[in-house]
Design an enzyme around this catalytic site. Structure first.
Site, PDB file in Angstrom:
ATOM      1  N   HIS A 267      26.286 -96.086 -42.350  1.00  0.00           N
ATOM      2  CA  HIS A 267      27.369 -96.892 -42.924  1.00  0.00           C
ATOM      3  C   HIS A 267      27.671 -96.461 -44.362  1.00  0.00           C
ATOM      4  O   HIS A 267      28.823 -96.137 -44.702  1.00  0.00           O
ATOM      5  CB  HIS A 267      26.957 -98.372 -42.868  1.00  0.00           C
ATOM      6  CG  HIS A 267      27.972 -99.319 -43.422  1.00  0.00           C
ATOM      7  ND1 HIS A 267      28.804-100.054 -42.610  1.00  0.00           N
ATOM      8  CD2 HIS A 267      28.286 -99.663 -44.691  1.00  0.00           C
ATOM      9  CE1 HIS A 267      29.591-100.810 -43.372  1.00  0.00           C
ATOM     10  NE2 HIS A 267      29.294-100.595 -44.638  1.00  0.00           N
ATOM     11  N   GLU A 268      26.646 -96.425 -45.193  1.00  0.00           N
ATOM     12  CA  GLU A 268      26.862 -96.064 -46.603  1.00  0.00           C
ATOM     13  C   GLU A 268      27.298 -94.601 -46.737  1.00  0.00           C
ATOM     14  O   GLU A 268      28.092 -94.264 -47.610  1.00  0.00           O
ATOM     15  CB  GLU A 268      25.608 -96.332 -47.444  1.00  0.00           C
ATOM     16  CG  GLU A 268      25.135 -97.794 -47.455  1.00  0.00           C
ATOM     17  CD  GLU A 268      26.208 -98.818 -47.821  1.00  0.00           C
ATOM     18  OE1 GLU A 268      27.156 -98.453 -48.564  1.00  0.00           O
ATOM     19  OE2 GLU A 268      26.119 -99.969 -47.361  1.00  0.00           O
ATOM     20  N   HIS A 271      31.015 -94.500 -46.354  1.00  0.00           N
ATOM     21  CA  HIS A 271      31.676 -94.818 -47.629  1.00  0.00           C
ATOM     22  C   HIS A 271      31.640 -93.592 -48.545  1.00  0.00           C
ATOM     23  O   HIS A 271      32.622 -93.252 -49.199  1.00  0.00           O
ATOM     24  CB  HIS A 271      30.940 -95.962 -48.336  1.00  0.00           C
ATOM     25  CG  HIS A 271      31.233 -97.342 -47.802  1.00  0.00           C
ATOM     26  ND1 HIS A 271      32.504 -97.856 -47.747  1.00  0.00           N
ATOM     27  CD2 HIS A 271      30.420 -98.320 -47.329  1.00  0.00           C
ATOM     28  CE1 HIS A 271      32.464 -99.113 -47.266  1.00  0.00           C
ATOM     29  NE2 HIS A 271      31.203 -99.402 -46.992  1.00  0.00           N
ATOM     30  N   GLU A 297      36.027 -99.783 -45.887  1.00  0.00           N
ATOM     31  CA  GLU A 297      35.159-100.288 -44.829  1.00  0.00           C
ATOM     32  C   GLU A 297      35.490 -99.596 -43.496  1.00  0.00           C
ATOM     33  O   GLU A 297      34.612 -99.430 -42.645  1.00  0.00           O
ATOM     34  CB  GLU A 297      35.332-101.805 -44.733  1.00  0.00           C
ATOM     35  CG  GLU A 297      34.206-102.542 -44.066  1.00  0.00           C
ATOM     36  CD  GLU A 297      32.845-102.416 -44.760  1.00  0.00           C
ATOM     37  OE1 GLU A 297      32.778-102.002 -45.932  1.00  0.00           O
ATOM     38  OE2 GLU A 297      31.851-102.737 -44.098  1.00  0.00           O
TER      39      GLU A 297
HETATM   40 ZN    ZN Z   1      30.508-101.279 -46.258  1.00  0.00          ZN
END
Ligand code: ZN
Length: 506
Positions: A267-268, A271, A297
């Protein structure tokens, strides 16, 4: 000799670069505080950060920036909309307006109030004590409503708060979008949420060092650039950028839960790859960042869910995972693992929710926020309203406040309104963007199954990442996908994936 607008533009850019650099420096202090700082540094670090933030606020609201923006208005109006300078001036003007229209006394009061509120909440949550935070939350709702006074051009009282993080989004746009989503999700949840899924395979134990080595291997394969980034451990994982050449991610490890470190790191990294993919020509300007919370997101969730929880991805990585953890995974089968990481269940906690039910948690919060801000719901009645919504939408009721209305930090450390919609917008955008990538390159799933991600990453960089903040979020989504944002692609993605997984017609 330079023309007057060139001189003004150079001066504006120099001021913006100084703001960018100071905010990178503040970011580094914050990163250090959350990763390596010894406890003894806490008090001074608080002062150092406050000092930098004061300077940043002064620089960002300096009337000279307003004067330069005014002087450059004729130049801006002479440019085509998609000119880099036009975008720079638009975003700089937006940031300046957002900063100067909120009175300084109000900013100081809100900062003081929310930091107090956070301290009270940090004790009240483990103690299950809603009454302790109630007066703080009442004041937060009052102060959140006041944003509308500073930005009266917005129609709904929540709009100025939403616009801060998701530019162009309003209650009028979000309500029908969330309505469509809720109607589409209900039958999917009904069909799949009550199945027995055995997820013991994720309980390990999985030794920490090997988990960290495995996720490094995964995010490097996805395309996270370690020459412009690094991974460190923290309590609540986040991504942070100091410059386009230094975009870091953080993670946490649980030896009895493989998903914790694995999926939060992907997830990170999503980003971070967005930030690393921004065109270097924007470095030092306000265009060197993501387009909005929702768009940001969308990239963390695209990599985490649409790629990282997909069958092709684990066709490639599951044998590697078994090699990394032979004691627990030797002889385990891919299908059991795939089902375990995609288990759908009716749950109480937003941050633990699966990709199907997650949006119900957001919709509940969004609707409650609107009612609080509109004055239709009193804070004292919030726990009961919370309980009723969970019973209605998810079929579960929190046994206490801790796992109910006290579970998220957002309302107790910032405004009420503006923070939650971005998560669901991200889910919708991720599916729509991924659909467009697959239309352009139908070979992407086969490549993923072979451990190759460059076609997808290059397409995302070319169409989305490199633009940074140049385009407004909704315009960007339309440019990337060829159509306006809707819930359709996301619902279609869920129906296909979970229909196949459970052998049901959705
Ligand atoms: Zn996030």
């Amino acid at each position: 000799m330079a023309s007057p607008h060139e001189t003004a533009l150079q001066e504006l850019k120099a001021r913006l670069r100084e703001i960018y650099d100071l905010s990178g420096a503040a970011g580094l202090l914050h990163w250090d505080q959350a990763t390596h700082m010894p406890p003894g540094g806490a008090a001074a670090r608080g002062r150092q950060l406050a000092a930098l933030r004061r300077i940043l606020h002064q620089k960002s609201t300096d009337p000279e920036i307003g004067r330069l923006l005014e002087a450059l208005r004729p130049y801006e109006e002479s440019l085509p909309d998609d000119h880099d300078d036009a975008a720079l001036l638009r975003v700089a003007r937006r940031n300046y307006e957002k900063a100067v229209r909120v009175p300084e006394a109000f900013v100081v009061e809100l900062t003081r109030h929310t930091s107090e509120s956070f301290q009270v909440w940090a004790k009240a949550r483990p103690a299950n004590d809603f009454e302790a935070v109630r007066p703080y939350l009442e004041k937060t709702v009052e102060m959140s409503r006041r944003f509308h006074e500073f930005f009266p051009e917005f129609e709904h009282v929540a709009d100025p708060l939403i616009d801060l993080s998701d530019e162009g989004m309003t209650v009028a746009l979000l309500k029908p979008l969330f309505e469509e989503l809720r109607a589409g999700l209900l039958p999917i949840v009904q069909a799949v949420a009550d199945r027995e899924v055995d997820d013991r395979i994720l309980r390990g134990p999985f030794p920490e060092e090997r988990q960290l080595a495995f996720v490094r291997e995964v995010v490097e394969a996805l395309g996270y650039d370690f020459s412009r980034g690094r991974i460190d451990k923290t309590h609540h994982p986040f991504m942070i950028k100091f410059s386009l050449g230094d975009v870091r991610i953080t993670t946490r490890v649980k030896e009895t839960d493989l998903g914790e470190c694995l999926f939060s790191t992907i997830h990170e990294a999503g980003h971070a790859m967005y930030e690393q993919g921004i065109d270097p020509k924007y470095e030092g300007t306000p265009l060197a960042g993501g387009a909005s919370s929702g768009v940001h997101e969308s990239q963390s969730r695209l990599w985490e869910n649409l790629v990282g929880r997909s069958r092709p991805f684990w066709t490639h990585f599951f044998p590697r995972l078994q090699e990394a953890f032979p004691e627990t995974l030797k002889g385990a089968d891919l299908e059991t693992f795939y089902r375990a990481i995609n288990k759908v269940e009716r749950s109480l906690i937003r941050t633990d929710a699966d990709e199907v039910t997650y949006n119900f948690h957001v919709i509940i919060r969004f609707e409650l926020e609107l009612e609080l801000l509109e004055g239709k719901l009193a804070v004292k009645d919030l726990p009961e309203a919370w309980r009723a919504r969970y019973a209605e939408l998810l079929g579960v009721e929190p046994p206490d406040h801790r796992d109910g209305v006290l579970q998220d930090v957002h309302w107790y450390s910032g405004t009420v309104g503006g923070a939650f919609q971005g998560y669901t917008l991200g889910n919708l955008m991720a599916a729509q963007i991924f659909e467009a990538a697959l239309e352009a390159h139908p070979e992407i799933p086969d490549e993923i199954a072979a451990g190759r991600f460059e076609t997808l990453r290059t397409w995302l960089t070319e169409n989305l990442y490199r633009h940074g903040r140049k385009f407004k979020p909704l315009e960007l989504i339309e440019r990337v996908t060829g159509k306006p944002l809707s819930a359709g692609p996301y619902l279609l993605y869920l129906r296909r994936k979970y229909g196949e997984l459970y052998g049901v017609e959705l």
